[in-house]
Design an enzyme around this catalytic site. Structure first.
Site, PDB file in Angstrom:
ATOM      1  N   GLU B  53      -6.305  -5.419 -17.240  1.00  0.00           N
ATOM      2  CA  GLU B  53      -5.243  -5.300 -16.407  1.00  0.00           C
ATOM      3  C   GLU B  53      -5.681  -4.716 -15.035  1.00  0.00           C
ATOM      4  O   GLU B  53      -6.247  -3.509 -15.369  1.00  0.00           O
ATOM      5  CB  GLU B  53      -3.934  -4.700 -16.692  1.00  0.00           C
ATOM      6  CG  GLU B  53      -3.407  -4.967 -17.996  1.00  0.00           C
ATOM      7  CD  GLU B  53      -2.509  -3.874 -18.493  1.00  0.00           C
ATOM      8  OE1 GLU B  53      -1.840  -3.858 -19.696  1.00  0.00           O
ATOM      9  OE2 GLU B  53      -2.288  -3.046 -17.967  1.00  0.00           O
ATOM     10  N   ASP B  64       3.766   5.813 -11.730  1.00  0.00           N
ATOM     11  CA  ASP B  64       2.385   6.373 -12.364  1.00  0.00           C
ATOM     12  C   ASP B  64       2.200   7.736 -12.107  1.00  0.00           C
ATOM     13  O   ASP B  64       2.841   8.432 -11.152  1.00  0.00           O
ATOM     14  CB  ASP B  64       1.207   5.562 -11.491  1.00  0.00           C
ATOM     15  CG  ASP B  64       1.044   4.128 -11.981  1.00  0.00           C
ATOM     16  OD1 ASP B  64       0.906   3.990 -13.103  1.00  0.00           O
ATOM     17  OD2 ASP B  64       1.312   3.278 -11.157  1.00  0.00           O
TER      18      ASP B  64
END
Ligand SMILES: Cc1ncc(COP(=O)(O)O)c(C=O)c1O
EC number: 4.2.1.20
Lengths: 414, 271
Positions: B53, B64
């Site tokens: 990815e 994140d």
């Protein structure tokens, strides 16, 4: 008071069930938050239909926060604005010193209803953080407030207030170190602690149901202001004017006058050093549609969808987005928006202080600067209601530097 | 249709046929530089990762943790553009022949143009996209273009999802399902937790798609543990951290090759 603050909009359909105001709004969140955000939506719908909840909310507004807030006519200030009449809706007189407490009391009661012991919040100017820390002390909730590092410096007084009230204040060091980054960090906390935590979002933005819920808790501003201006001036105003960061104080005021098509609704965004300078926070005047913090609205962004750093002298307006309902109200032509520079806001800040003995928040000074313009445009028969969303104590350091008050030898400042 | 969804499906089926989990690595584009990022993607694919990815950095990576945020900041400060992300996909796929997805937030795709993004990603040889803040009910336009271009749409599911919601999400997805091992943002964790196994089981009941587990995995032991119940093991922050901690690019590439080899053993049950 009665439950008039929760009466649905006359149009009855904004937002839609999916949280859309026309093309704006929605719910752009990761799956980890879907259950929590849906729970907030369901509980809020139940709460606002529950007379006991509404009664408790209204009781706190009156007996804790001190509502209704005054509507003060400011004739010496109005002389500088074309000579018409200007009335200020005094949200600065609420407990904790700004409009933010209205929404916080509503969401804190909702937190109790959901049985969550912990609250998180973001704050820019520190007013929402102080209001949240206050409500958490009042209701015995744990409280963590995220605040951009730059804002912890320019609003140091409010950091001390939050800590005094027992809240944990976490300075955020990522990104532009202002309001948007504080929101990012609060979302990160929420994803990890959602089981026991409610996120008391501080403005009318974010994923559905926050834009509508925060607006509803502030509707009291406009409902009171409409009644007060009719009593005092015998007619509706030509315009209702408010500053817009995320847009909560403005929507609260605007919603009191939404069905009154003769009342212009005017939002004042922060133009910082000027929209053409690139250093501003004028998302509607200079932004493009996009998704930030859970909803679609206008944003300051580059051509690849990266958010650009906003700038304003006012921490509470220093945000690259705006609540989706404002984008909608502009689209349908019901509300209009202007951009007000740092300098214009600071001139209005000093003018109100010197002519009326009221030191406004710098955020609110943007609305005052807008009122000076609109008043001059409309002339001496005009009648304006301006939302004085907060008081300026927190801004004294910024103002003292701007006007060089620390160095002024004696008497007059710059 | 030119995207590589079929290659992704075949790769995951092959791993299953071998009686093991697939190893899926997350590597941000443009970190530490565009060329350095391309080398990193190639390095993990050459040393045992089955799928990569490629992260398209965002200014506001709300979901994140600090490790990936740091990499995103470095990439964006270096001037990374979406064209560079497409080049990363193209060159790494051309060099390795393996499936590569892009993982990013919705605003960059929305702003770039949904169709334009899908067309360019397919042309670059990409296999699909993961868009963690694009919920299924907002995803129709993206899915239409992705399908037309032969790209997979991988949705993330979380431990808090009810069974009904799992059905709804997985019915709209393709390629595989990304099961978040825990409630939280990306980052390495000391243990991956039991929530993951339970979520995989519930997700399997909802879909035939392979179910891959991400968030928190950082070493071979954890990979082996997750491989015990999932079709794939997704590792991200551990790679970024290895690159961040290395004194120079060569050392960083060596470190991620070593880590990949360890994880590749892990997904095969050898620790
Ligand atoms: C006094 C005051 N006014 C206005 C704002 C801007 O927020 P909003 O646009 O949600 O009213 C703030 C935010 O910090 C504030 O403290």
């Amino acid at each position: 008071m009665s439950s008039e603050f929760f009466i649905p909009d006359p149009e009855g359909q904004v937002p839609s069930a999916e949280g859309y105001f026309g093309a704006f709004g929605g719910k752009f969140i990761p799956e980890a938050l879907v259950a929590a955000v849906d729970e907030v939506a369901v509980e809020y719908e139940k709460a606002k239909a529950d007379p006991a909840f509404v009664a408790e909310f209204e009781d706190r507004l009156v007996n804790y926060s001190g509502r209704p807030s005054a509507l003060t006519e400011v004739p010496r200030f109005a002389e500088h604005a074309g000579g018409g009449r200007i009335f200020l809706k005094r949200e600065d007189l609420n407990h904790t010193g700004s409009h933010k407490i209205n929404n916080v009391l509503g969401q804190a009661l909702l937190t109790k209803r959901m049985g969550k012991p912990r609250v998180i919040a973001e704050t820019g100017a520190g007013q929402h953080g102080v209001a949240t820390a206050t409500a958490c002390a009042l209701f015995g909730l744990e409280c963590t407030v995220y605040m951009g590092e730059i804002d912890t410096e320019r609003q140091a007084l409010n950091v001390a207030r939050m800590r005094m009230l027992g809240a944990e204040v976490i300075p955020v060091k990522s990104g532009s170190r202002t309001l948007k980054d504080a929101i990012n960090e609060a979302f990160r906390d929420w994803v990890a602690n959602v089981d026991r935590t409610h996120y008391i979002f501080g403005t009318a933005a974010g994923p559905h149901p926050f834009p509508a819920m925060v607006r509803d808790f502030h509707r009291v501003i406009g409902v009171e202001a409409r009644r007060q201006i009719l009593e005092r001036a015998g007619r509706l105003p030509d315009a209702a004017i408010a500053c817009v960061g995320g847009g909560s104080n403005a929507l609260g005021l605007f919603h009191g006058f939404l069905p009154d098509s003769g009342v212009r609704l005017i939002g004042c965004e922060a133009a910082g050093h000027g929209v053409e300078s690139g250093e501003h926070a004028a998302s509607l005047s200079a932004g493009e549609p996009g998704i930030l913090h859970g909803s679609r609205s206008y944003l300051l962004q580059d051509e690849e969808g990266q958010i650009t750093e906003p700038y304003s002298i006012s921490a509470g307006l220093d945000y690259p987005g705006i609540g989706p309902e404002h984008a909608y109200l502009r689209d349908i032509g019901r509300a209009e928006y202007r951009a007000v520079t740092d300098d214009a806001a600071m001139q209005a800040f000093r003018l109100l202080s010197r002519t009326e003995g009221i030191i406004p928040a710098i955020e609110s000074a943007h609305a005052l600067a807008g009122a000076l313009e609109v008043g001059r445009e409309l002339g001496k028969d005009s009648l304006l209601v301006v939302n004085l969303s907060g008081r300026g104590d927190k801004d004294m350091d910024t103002a003292a530097r701007y006007f060089e008050l620390y160095d002024a030898a004696e008497g007059e400042s710059k | 249709m030119s995207g590589n969804i079929q290659l992704l499906n075949d790769t995951l089926a092959q791993a299953r046929a071998e009686g093991r989990s697939a190893l899926i690595a997350y590597v941000p584009a443009g970190f530490p530089t565009v060329d350095g990022g391309i080398e990193a993607v190639k390095a993990v694919l050459e040393s045992g990762a089955d799928v990569v990815e490629v992260g398209l950095p965002h200014s506001d990576p709300v979901f994140d943790g600090p490790v990936i945020q740091t990499a995103d900041d470095i990439a964006l400060r270096g001037g990374l553009k979406i064209a560079d992300v497409m080049r990363t996909v193209r060159e790494a796929h051309a060099a390795t022949g393996k499936p590569i997805l892009v993982m990013t937030y919705w605003n960059p795709v929305d702003r770039y143009g949904v169709e334009r993004f899908a067309v360019e990603l397919a042309e670059a040889g990409g296999a699909g996209c993961i868009l963690p803040d694009l919920p299924v009910q907002e995803s129709a336009t993206w899915r239409e273009h992705a399908e037309k271009q032969g790209l997979a749409t991988v949705f993330v599911v979380a431990p808090s999802n009810k069974d009904e919601r799992l059905k709804e999400i997985t019915a709209a997805g393709s390629g595989f399902v990304y099961a978040a091992s825990l409630m939280g943002v990306t980052g390495t964790r000391a243990s991956v937790g039991e929530a993951a196994a339970a979520l995989v089981q519930r997700t399997r009941a909802a879909t035939e798609l392979p179910v891959c587990v991400g968030i928190g995995v950082s070493n071979g032991e954890q990979a082996a543990e997750v491989a015990g119940f999932a079709d794939g093991v997704i590792v991200g922050s551990a790679f970024v951290k290895a690159l961040l901690d290395a004194p120079d690019e060569a050392a960083g590439l060596a470190a991620i090759r070593t880590l990949t080899a360890e994880l590749a053993k892990g997904v095969r049950g050898n620790v």
